[in-house]
Structure formats: C-alpha cells, structure tokens
Design a protein around this motif. Sequence first.
Motif, PDB file in Angstrom:
ATOM      1  N   ASN A 128     -17.109  61.173  44.689  1.00  0.00           N
ATOM      2  CA  ASN A 128     -16.890  59.904  45.539  1.00  0.00           C
ATOM      3  C   ASN A 128     -15.429  59.329  45.795  1.00  0.00           C
ATOM      4  O   ASN A 128     -15.275  58.450  46.424  1.00  0.00           O
ATOM      5  CB  ASN A 128     -17.993  59.058  45.174  1.00  0.00           C
ATOM      6  N   HIS A 163     -14.942  57.340  49.074  1.00  0.00           N
ATOM      7  CA  HIS A 163     -14.870  55.933  49.022  1.00  0.00           C
ATOM      8  C   HIS A 163     -16.074  55.266  49.564  1.00  0.00           C
ATOM      9  O   HIS A 163     -16.148  54.255  49.991  1.00  0.00           O
ATOM     10  CB  HIS A 163     -13.615  55.294  49.663  1.00  0.00           C
ATOM     11  N   ALA A 164     -17.175  55.810  49.272  1.00  0.00           N
ATOM     12  CA  ALA A 164     -18.439  55.194  49.435  1.00  0.00           C
ATOM     13  C   ALA A 164     -18.709  54.091  48.548  1.00  0.00           C
ATOM     14  O   ALA A 164     -18.676  54.315  47.211  1.00  0.00           O
ATOM     15  CB  ALA A 164     -19.742  56.346  49.721  1.00  0.00           C
ATOM     16  N   LYS A 165     -19.670  53.130  49.056  1.00  0.00           N
ATOM     17  CA  LYS A 165     -19.951  52.091  48.126  1.00  0.00           C
ATOM     18  C   LYS A 165     -21.162  52.423  47.442  1.00  0.00           C
ATOM     19  O   LYS A 165     -22.318  52.694  47.663  1.00  0.00           O
ATOM     20  CB  LYS A 165     -20.198  50.779  48.902  1.00  0.00           C
ATOM     21  N   GLU A 166     -20.875  52.377  45.971  1.00  0.00           N
ATOM     22  CA  GLU A 166     -21.933  52.634  44.998  1.00  0.00           C
ATOM     23  C   GLU A 166     -23.119  51.906  44.965  1.00  0.00           C
ATOM     24  O   GLU A 166     -22.931  50.768  45.222  1.00  0.00           O
ATOM     25  CB  GLU A 166     -21.604  52.814  43.613  1.00  0.00           C
ATOM     26  N   GLU A 215     -24.919  51.224  47.543  1.00  0.00           N
ATOM     27  CA  GLU A 215     -25.205  51.173  48.729  1.00  0.00           C
ATOM     28  C   GLU A 215     -25.223  52.029  49.850  1.00  0.00           C
ATOM     29  O   GLU A 215     -26.123  52.276  50.743  1.00  0.00           O
ATOM     30  CB  GLU A 215     -24.068  49.887  49.081  1.00  0.00           C
ATOM     31  N   GLU A 216     -24.305  52.660  49.757  1.00  0.00           N
ATOM     32  CA  GLU A 216     -23.836  53.774  50.743  1.00  0.00           C
ATOM     33  C   GLU A 216     -24.471  55.330  49.994  1.00  0.00           C
ATOM     34  O   GLU A 216     -24.492  56.399  50.619  1.00  0.00           O
ATOM     35  CB  GLU A 216     -22.576  53.890  51.232  1.00  0.00           C
ATOM     36  N   LEU A 273     -21.382  54.652  57.489  1.00  0.00           N
ATOM     37  CA  LEU A 273     -20.016  54.911  56.853  1.00  0.00           C
ATOM     38  C   LEU A 273     -19.448  55.958  57.510  1.00  0.00           C
ATOM     39  O   LEU A 273     -18.325  56.073  58.174  1.00  0.00           O
ATOM     40  CB  LEU A 273     -20.277  55.095  55.286  1.00  0.00           C
TER      41      LEU A 273
END
Length: 389
Positions: free
Chosen positions: A323, A327-330, A332-333, A367
Amino acid sequence: MRLFVLLSRFPYPLEKGDKLRAFHQLRILSKHHEVFLCALHENDLEQHWIEEVEQYCSELQTIRISRFNQIVNLGFSLLGNEPFQVAYFYQKAAQKEVLACIEKWKPDAIYCQLLRTAKYVESLNDFPKIIDFQDAFSKGIERRLETDSWYWKPILNSELKRLNHYEEKVFKTFDHCTIISEQDRNQLPFTQRNEVTIVRNGVELDDFSPSSESKSVDVLFAGNMGYPPNVEGAVFLANEVMPLVIKQIPEAKLMLAGARPDQKVKELAGGYTEVTGWVDDMRDCYAKAKVFVAPMMIGTGLQNKLLEAMAMRIPCVTSTLANNALHAKENEEILIAETAEEYANHILELLDNSSKSEQIATAGHNLVTEHFSWEGTTKPLLNILAPAP
C-alpha cells in the motif's frame, strides 16, 4: 517525435508486470508519437501476440536471444561486476541488431525499459535517452536476502552489490529516469534519487469493470505465480492465513490464479485451495471473488493485481509494503494486515459483513477510476518526451 523503444521482453501476453506496463505505455505513446519498437525475446512468439502489439508501432523488430549464450554470459559475469540480469539479457549479436534498427529508423529519442536493456544503448550520445527503472531492483534483492534459502544468499549478496553500483551508473548515463512509485524512488542507492520521475502503473478501466457474476470464490490471490514475492505470499496465505479462516467458515475456498506456478505453489493445490495455472482471462477469476488478498512481504513496485481487483469493485486486503505505493486510505479504501491473524480477521470481517465489504469495495473502485487510468498515469512520461511550454 520518432521514439525508439527497447524492451527486454515481448510485451504480450500480459502475464508479467513489466509486459503489462510496457504494452499500455506503448498504447498511450502511440497516440502522441511514432513508436519504433525493438523487443528481445527468448521463446517463440505467436502471430496474434505480434498483431496485438504492432497496431501501436510504426515499425516492430523482434530479436531472439540465445538461451545457450545466456548461460555462457552468466558464467563469465562471475568475473565481472555487472548485475547478473544485465549479463543474462545482453548479447553482442542482439546489440548489432538493435544498433542497426536505430541507424535505420533514425529516432529522435530512445526509451528503454528496465536496467537490463541499458547496456544496449549506453554508448549512444546522439539522442536523448530515457530509462524506466520500474522498481528499485536493489531493494527487492535486499528483501529477498531476508527470506530466500541459505544457498541463494551468496548469489543475492553479489547481485545486490552489483545493482547498487549499476543503478547509479545508469542514472548518470541516461538523460531521464522513471520509476513506479515514491517508495521505490526513495530506495534507490544514490543521492540524486529525487531527480527520478514517478510514472505509476495504471489499469485499463474499460476492461476491468465491476461484474454482476455470482461469487463462488471466497478469497483470491492473483499474479505471476513463479515470481518469488508472489510465491511467498501464496504459501503464507494458504498455509498460515486460510486455516484461521477455515476455523470460522469451514467451506471457505481460496483461489491462487496466475501463470507459471512455482512448485511450492503447485503443492498447495487441494482441499480448500485451487491453483489455476495459466488463465486466458484473469477477469473471470476476479469476477468470482468475494475478497482479494495480496499478502506482499517482499518485492517492490505498484501491484497491478490490486489495481485490477479494485477496478472490478472487489474489497482488498494487503500489506503496508504494497500500500505504500498505492496510497489507499486504510480502513476506507483498503484493509491493511501484516500477521496471519490480521489477514484472517480482515477476510472474515469482509465475508461476514456485507456493508463493510461494499464500503471498502466502492471506495477502492473510486480511488482507482479517479487516479489510475493508464492515460493519467502515463502523463509524466509524455511530459518528459514533450515538455509543456
């Protein structure tokens, strides 16, 4: 612009990450430049593979490299200081053909993919030269030193030292260098690393879109199953994570999908685990999956498999390592795990909680569609070739 492109592999079929990246970059580049492609290859090429690629090329030349010479070169490389992978892919006869193509096609610029192609053009100074590092190979080797068997360590140690020197040499030899993520750039072994341009991977959104097919696979992990980081991830998932899931959901099924499965992966087949081997269309596997898991513990780069799964609106679980490039939001994405227990808990939550699963899947899909189309991710490369006024 007349752009000469040199690849170490023919960019089709798309079962390897470097081939996927090259194919889609060629597709985008061809909309803006005349592309003259020279591709090395080790095996026979099927005609329909050639047809898939040549539609994006003004000219296409394939150069077969000798397996016998590859082995001989590896032997001689023990006496030198170039990386083994450079020796493996470099052949004098092939270089003559490469230089003949350049002389014939008279390009305005040269674009090479991966360090292993640098030697073919390093002496040329009449054209701007760009090279795609793709990953921080030296860091990938360093991580393998922590996990590979003891008998590989002397070879890996030697390759690490060679790569540390060679990556900096290539940086100084080429006019521009690109790489797949900030994480990889930060791991390059030279101080001017911030001058390397980030060119991310993307996903073909028209091809990878949500499916209404019924879900028959609880957990999916996909990729080239002969690639060491994927092999390690598959073994970890099947042997350490899934038993914890099975305790709560005895009927749960795992699919390991991808070409060239290593013997360690083949031995996982049976019981709750299906090992597919080569798949004609990976979208069929994604469409069946309730949860996608990429337990990457070693390796570098931005994982295509995650982009594809998220584009098809599948909730994903992966490691911090993977990740860092996405850069995905932990929470959330995407969901992030490190231990077998954490992976199992996330899988169970997604299988048991349809609301949570849909939330992660939708946010991940959004995303990718907003930030990871190939057209968007290739723009920094286009800017190098034709800087904005």
